[in-house]
Design a protein around this motif. Structure first.
Motif, PDB file in Angstrom:
ATOM      1  N   SER A  97      -1.015  51.982 -13.057  1.00  0.00           N
ATOM      2  CA  SER A  97      -0.471  50.979 -14.059  1.00  0.00           C
ATOM      3  C   SER A  97      -1.392  52.031 -14.903  1.00  0.00           C
ATOM      4  N   LEU A  98      -1.950  52.972 -14.985  1.00  0.00           N
ATOM      5  CA  LEU A  98      -2.396  54.088 -15.910  1.00  0.00           C
ATOM      6  C   LEU A  98      -1.299  55.053 -16.238  1.00  0.00           C
ATOM      7  N   GLY A  99      -0.625  55.568 -15.346  1.00  0.00           N
ATOM      8  CA  GLY A  99       0.920  55.845 -16.232  1.00  0.00           C
ATOM      9  C   GLY A  99       2.281  54.856 -16.011  1.00  0.00           C
ATOM     10  N   ILE A 100       2.073  53.631 -16.125  1.00  0.00           N
ATOM     11  CA  ILE A 100       3.273  52.537 -16.919  1.00  0.00           C
ATOM     12  C   ILE A 100       2.839  52.436 -17.669  1.00  0.00           C
ATOM     13  N   GLN A 101       1.389  52.703 -18.878  1.00  0.00           N
ATOM     14  CA  GLN A 101       0.553  52.515 -20.220  1.00  0.00           C
ATOM     15  C   GLN A 101       0.910  54.166 -20.583  1.00  0.00           C
ATOM     16  N   THR A 102       1.116  55.326 -20.418  1.00  0.00           N
ATOM     17  CA  THR A 102       2.044  56.911 -20.169  1.00  0.00           C
ATOM     18  C   THR A 102       3.106  56.027 -20.734  1.00  0.00           C
ATOM     19  N   TRP A 103       3.582  55.829 -19.302  1.00  0.00           N
ATOM     20  CA  TRP A 103       5.007  55.957 -19.977  1.00  0.00           C
ATOM     21  C   TRP A 103       6.379  54.590 -21.288  1.00  0.00           C
ATOM     22  N   LEU A 104       4.662  53.177 -20.954  1.00  0.00           N
ATOM     23  CA  LEU A 104       5.359  52.567 -22.568  1.00  0.00           C
ATOM     24  C   LEU A 104       5.630  53.206 -23.873  1.00  0.00           C
ATOM     25  N   GLU A 114      17.687  39.863 -13.618  1.00  0.00           N
ATOM     26  CA  GLU A 114      18.104  38.935 -14.370  1.00  0.00           C
ATOM     27  C   GLU A 114      18.438  38.914 -15.669  1.00  0.00           C
ATOM     28  N   PRO A 115      19.029  38.188 -16.498  1.00  0.00           N
ATOM     29  CA  PRO A 115      19.728  38.479 -17.783  1.00  0.00           C
ATOM     30  C   PRO A 115      18.375  37.912 -18.383  1.00  0.00           C
ATOM     31  N   ARG A 172       9.876  48.078  -7.912  1.00  0.00           N
ATOM     32  CA  ARG A 172       8.712  48.014  -7.707  1.00  0.00           C
ATOM     33  C   ARG A 172       7.683  47.757  -9.372  1.00  0.00           C
ATOM     34  N   GLN A 173       7.457  48.433  -9.606  1.00  0.00           N
ATOM     35  CA  GLN A 173       7.268  48.102 -10.972  1.00  0.00           C
ATOM     36  C   GLN A 173       8.051  47.578 -12.613  1.00  0.00           C
ATOM     37  N   LEU A 174       9.834  47.812 -12.345  1.00  0.00           N
ATOM     38  CA  LEU A 174      10.210  47.082 -12.677  1.00  0.00           C
ATOM     39  C   LEU A 174      10.820  45.767 -11.693  1.00  0.00           C
ATOM     40  N   ASN A 175      10.192  45.566 -11.970  1.00  0.00           N
ATOM     41  CA  ASN A 175       9.776  43.946 -10.621  1.00  0.00           C
ATOM     42  C   ASN A 175       8.672  43.533 -12.096  1.00  0.00           C
ATOM     43  N   LEU A 176       7.350  43.750 -11.421  1.00  0.00           N
ATOM     44  CA  LEU A 176       6.314  43.894 -11.988  1.00  0.00           C
ATOM     45  C   LEU A 176       6.393  43.054 -12.994  1.00  0.00           C
ATOM     46  N   LEU A 177       6.456  44.320 -14.168  1.00  0.00           N
ATOM     47  CA  LEU A 177       6.967  44.522 -15.359  1.00  0.00           C
ATOM     48  C   LEU A 177       8.100  44.609 -16.029  1.00  0.00           C
ATOM     49  N   PRO A 178       8.772  43.021 -16.920  1.00  0.00           N
ATOM     50  CA  PRO A 178       9.986  43.048 -16.917  1.00  0.00           C
ATOM     51  C   PRO A 178      10.391  43.704 -18.910  1.00  0.00           C
ATOM     52  N   SER A 179       9.126  44.320 -19.340  1.00  0.00           N
ATOM     53  CA  SER A 179       9.156  45.130 -20.158  1.00  0.00           C
ATOM     54  C   SER A 179      10.258  46.630 -20.456  1.00  0.00           C
ATOM     55  N   LEU A 180       9.566  47.058 -18.564  1.00  0.00           N
ATOM     56  CA  LEU A 180      10.003  48.555 -18.449  1.00  0.00           C
ATOM     57  C   LEU A 180      10.988  48.690 -18.270  1.00  0.00           C
TER      58      LEU A 180
END
Length: 188
Positions: A87-94, A187-188, A117-125
């Protein structure tokens, strides 16, 4: 010549009555490799105006992704060797995405299961880059072997995995994940 070597191979296999294709990317000498986190390495090469990057390891709070998001112009990022993203890696990415170079055009290739898996959990990625291809899990019941196949997003009509055949026995492979879950980020 003298700077980098990259071999792209499209391997066409025929088993039974169906054909399948696998894209193999072999990057050789000339790629600059730097450590950008406690367990993350980045290799970089350039061909024409396009920068090719590959991440290997874990994206976590120690990752410095400024070399990815600070690169101008077209960038193709291979994520096939990313083993995990916390989750901290996602925050670093964003956070790195918010500070990106204004001319960056990022395309994600060969997204590993951890990335999917992360793309599916966080559509903002998915807003941070265009997903071009991803690794997908298949299974051969005849050989009792798991295999990862690279799928291009453009071939995933209605989020249905394309049929693939085993390279050993030629039998039809079974897709191992529920397609509506594994491809939900499309998904669009």
């Amino acid at each position: 010549p003298g700077v980098a070597c990259e071999v792209l191979a499209l391997v066409e296999r025929q088993g039974g009555t169906t054909k399948s294709r696998t894209l193999a990317i072999l990057q050789g000498a000339g790629a600059e490799v730097v450590k950008i986190g406690a367990r993350l390495a980045l290799s970089r090469s350039r061909q024409g105006e396009t920068t090719y990057l590959r991440l290997r390891g874990e994206i976590d709070e120690t990752a410095n992704l400024s070399r990815v998001f600070g690169t101008p112009g077209p960038v193709r990022l291979d994520l096939g060797e990313v083993t995990s993203i916390n989750s901290l890696g996602i925050q670093t990415w964003l956070a790195a995405h918010r500070r990106r170079h204004e001319s960056l055009r990022l395309q994600l290739e060969n997204c590993s299961m951890a990335v999917v898996r992360q793309l599916n959990l966080l559509p903002s990625l998915t807003a941070t880059a265009e997903v071009v291809s991803l690794a997908a899990p298949y299974f051969c019941e005849a050989c009792a072997k798991e295999t990862m196949e690279v799928l291009f997003v453009r071939e995933l009509a209605e989020r249905t995995p394309p049929s693939r055949c085993c390279v050993v026995c030629g039998q039809q492979l079974t897709f191992e994940e529920p397609p509506e879950v594994y491809f939900a980020f499309l998904e669009p």
